[in-house]
Design a protein around this motif. Structure first.
Motif, mmCIF file in Angstrom:
data_model
loop_
_atom_site.group_PDB
_atom_site.id
_atom_site.type_symbol
_atom_site.label_atom_id
_atom_site.label_comp_id
_atom_site.label_asym_id
_atom_site.label_seq_id
_atom_site.Cartn_x
_atom_site.Cartn_y
_atom_site.Cartn_z
ATOM 1 N N TYR A 16 0.812 -1.213 0.000
ATOM 2 C CA TYR A 16 0.000 0.000 0.000
ATOM 3 C C TYR A 16 0.848 1.267 0.000
ATOM 4 N N SER A 17 2.126 1.144 0.319
ATOM 5 C CA SER A 17 3.016 2.299 0.358
ATOM 6 C C SER A 17 4.428 1.837 0.025
ATOM 7 N N GLU A 18 5.312 2.784 -0.178
ATOM 8 C CA GLU A 18 6.697 2.447 -0.524
ATOM 9 C C GLU A 18 7.408 1.810 0.664
ATOM 10 N N ILE A 19 8.066 0.688 0.426
ATOM 11 C CA ILE A 19 8.781 -0.020 1.487
ATOM 12 C C ILE A 19 10.199 -0.324 1.003
ATOM 13 N N LEU A 20 11.186 0.208 1.699
ATOM 14 C CA LEU A 20 12.575 -0.036 1.349
ATOM 15 C C LEU A 20 12.949 -1.479 1.672
ATOM 16 N N THR A 21 13.900 -2.010 0.929
ATOM 17 C CA THR A 21 14.412 -3.353 1.202
ATOM 18 C C THR A 21 15.668 -3.235 2.058
ATOM 19 N N SER A 22 15.561 -3.707 3.300
ATOM 20 C CA SER A 22 16.705 -3.598 4.214
ATOM 21 C C SER A 22 16.471 -4.457 5.441
ATOM 22 N N GLY A 23 17.527 -4.614 6.222
ATOM 23 C CA GLY A 23 17.442 -5.255 7.520
ATOM 24 C C GLY A 23 17.489 -4.219 8.620
ATOM 25 N N PRO A 24 17.511 -4.644 9.889
ATOM 26 C CA PRO A 24 17.470 -3.724 11.036
ATOM 27 C C PRO A 24 18.610 -2.716 11.088
ATOM 28 N N GLU A 25 19.729 -2.987 10.421
ATOM 29 C CA GLU A 25 20.877 -2.068 10.478
ATOM 30 C C GLU A 25 20.549 -0.687 9.923
ATOM 31 N N ILE A 26 19.511 -0.588 9.087
ATOM 32 C CA ILE A 26 19.135 0.712 8.516
ATOM 33 C C ILE A 26 18.661 1.685 9.596
ATOM 34 N N LEU A 27 18.246 1.159 10.742
ATOM 35 C CA LEU A 27 17.717 2.008 11.810
ATOM 36 C C LEU A 27 18.766 2.973 12.354
ATOM 37 N N ASP A 64 7.918 -15.979 14.809
ATOM 38 C CA ASP A 64 7.806 -16.996 15.852
ATOM 39 C C ASP A 64 8.821 -16.677 16.946
ATOM 40 N N GLU A 65 8.855 -17.502 17.995
ATOM 41 C CA GLU A 65 9.693 -17.222 19.161
ATOM 42 C C GLU A 65 11.183 -17.261 18.829
ATOM 43 N N SER A 66 11.555 -17.975 17.777
ATOM 44 C CA SER A 66 12.972 -18.065 17.411
ATOM 45 C C SER A 66 13.460 -16.868 16.594
ATOM 46 N N SER A 67 12.541 -16.020 16.145
ATOM 47 C CA SER A 67 12.916 -14.860 15.340
ATOM 48 C C SER A 67 13.705 -13.848 16.167
ATOM 49 N N THR A 68 14.712 -13.236 15.566
ATOM 50 C CA THR A 68 15.521 -12.211 16.249
ATOM 51 C C THR A 68 15.317 -10.833 15.629
ATOM 52 N N PHE A 69 14.337 -10.709 14.729
ATOM 53 C CA PHE A 69 14.161 -9.443 14.013
ATOM 54 C C PHE A 69 13.906 -8.284 14.970
ATOM 55 N N SER A 70 12.949 -8.431 15.888
ATOM 56 C CA SER A 70 12.613 -7.333 16.805
ATOM 57 C C SER A 70 13.799 -6.994 17.709
ATOM 58 N N LEU A 71 14.512 -8.004 18.192
ATOM 59 C CA LEU A 71 15.667 -7.773 19.061
ATOM 60 C C LEU A 71 16.784 -7.081 18.285
ATOM 61 N N ASP A 72 16.993 -7.475 17.047
ATOM 62 C CA ASP A 72 18.008 -6.818 16.221
ATOM 63 C C ASP A 72 17.645 -5.358 15.977
ATOM 64 N N CYS A 73 16.351 -5.086 15.764
ATOM 65 C CA CYS A 73 15.908 -3.699 15.592
ATOM 66 C C CYS A 73 16.208 -2.887 16.845
ATOM 67 N N LEU A 74 15.949 -3.470 17.989
ATOM 68 C CA LEU A 74 16.187 -2.785 19.251
ATOM 69 C C LEU A 74 17.665 -2.455 19.426
ATOM 70 N N ARG A 75 18.525 -3.353 19.024
ATOM 71 C CA ARG A 75 19.963 -3.155 19.172
ATOM 72 C C ARG A 75 20.504 -2.084 18.231
ATOM 73 N N HIS A 76 19.881 -1.918 17.073
ATOM 74 C CA HIS A 76 20.354 -0.929 16.099
ATOM 75 C C HIS A 76 19.682 0.435 16.275
ATOM 76 N N PHE A 77 18.572 0.476 16.993
ATOM 77 C CA PHE A 77 17.815 1.721 17.138
ATOM 78 C C PHE A 77 18.495 2.649 18.135
ATOM 79 N N ARG A 78 18.663 3.919 17.766
ATOM 80 C CA ARG A 78 19.333 4.907 18.623
ATOM 81 C C ARG A 78 18.362 5.955 19.168
ATOM 82 N N GLY A 79 17.106 5.861 18.792
ATOM 83 C CA GLY A 79 16.135 6.862 19.217
ATOM 84 C C GLY A 79 15.586 6.613 20.608
#
Length: 223
Positions: free
Chosen positions: A99-110, A126-141
């Motif tokens: 529905y909108s423009e979505i860049l192709t990237s991983g959590p490091e873009i944060l 699922d519980e084994s996914s690390t995507f949210s945790l990786d986002c948290l580690r790269h986020f500086r805001g």
């Protein structure tokens, strides 16, 4: 949902006879397979409402959305005047479903967007996914918006819910403080909410014999 029997929410109630529980579960599975799953894929796994969209718009801050999926929430936020940048691995949803423009990237873009509010809507598969945790580690805001289920707010046997992992939620609670919560409409069997989290100070402060973390609670929100 209005056409379901009044006891549909008791599908896992042990006090209900097994035969009745089986009937209710079958009803839910039928609607899930025929309707809900298709709608979740077509739109989003969490249901937006105007209260949540207005809440985000009233923050008066730009947003970066991680794991945007179809970009449906992001599109609605943009319609409400929010400056949104979205990204995803784009391994699931083809461009014609977005529905909108979505860049192709991983959590490091944060790391490029420390001045934006981070939005995480059902980030983990699922519980084994690390995507949210990786986002948290790269986020500086300083501000995170979580959309989905959280610890204790789920009908799932996994007490951490179906949206983000245990490790992410524990780390989030260590470094951030939950300041606001909005209950969302739900697909059957889900208990989603939108919560706003603010980063704590790095060091506790001694105040009259007790230790406190300073949290900047100033934000332009009208409730």
């Amino acid at each position: 949902m209005e056409q379901f029997p009044a006891d549909i929410h008791r599908f896992c109630d042990p006090q209900l006879p097994h035969g009745r529980r089986k009937e209710l579960v079958q009803l839910l599975r039928n609607i899930d397979e025929m309707t809900c799953q298709k709608l979740q894929i077509l739109f989003s796994f969490s249901v937006p409402n105007q209260e949540a969209l207005t809440f985000v718009a009233d923050l008066k801050q730009p947003v970066v959305s991680a794991g945007a999926g179809t970009g449906y929430w992001e599109y609605l936020l943009q319609c409400n005047g929010v400056d949104v940048i979205s990204f995803d691995t784009n391994e699931v949803y083809p461009s014609e479903m977005r529905y909108s423009e979505i860049l192709t990237s991983g959590p490091e873009i944060l790391e490029q967007f420390p001045d934006r509010v981070l939005v995480l809507a059902w980030p983990d598969t699922d519980e084994s996914s690390t995507f949210s945790l990786d986002c948290l580690r790269h986020f500086r805001g300083d501000t995170i918006l979580h959309i989905g289920e959280l610890l204790g707010e789920t009908l799932s046997a996994n007490q951490w819910g179906q949206s983000s992992s245990r490790d992410f939620q524990l780390t989030l609670a260590e470094d951030f403080c939950c300041l606001s919560r909005i209950k969302l409409p739900n697909w059957p069997g889900h208990l989603d909410s939108l919560t706003m989290w603010k980063r704590k100070s790095t060091q506790p402060v001694m105040c009259d014999g007790a230790h406190f973390h300073y949290v900047n609670t100033k934000c332009r929100v009208y409730l």
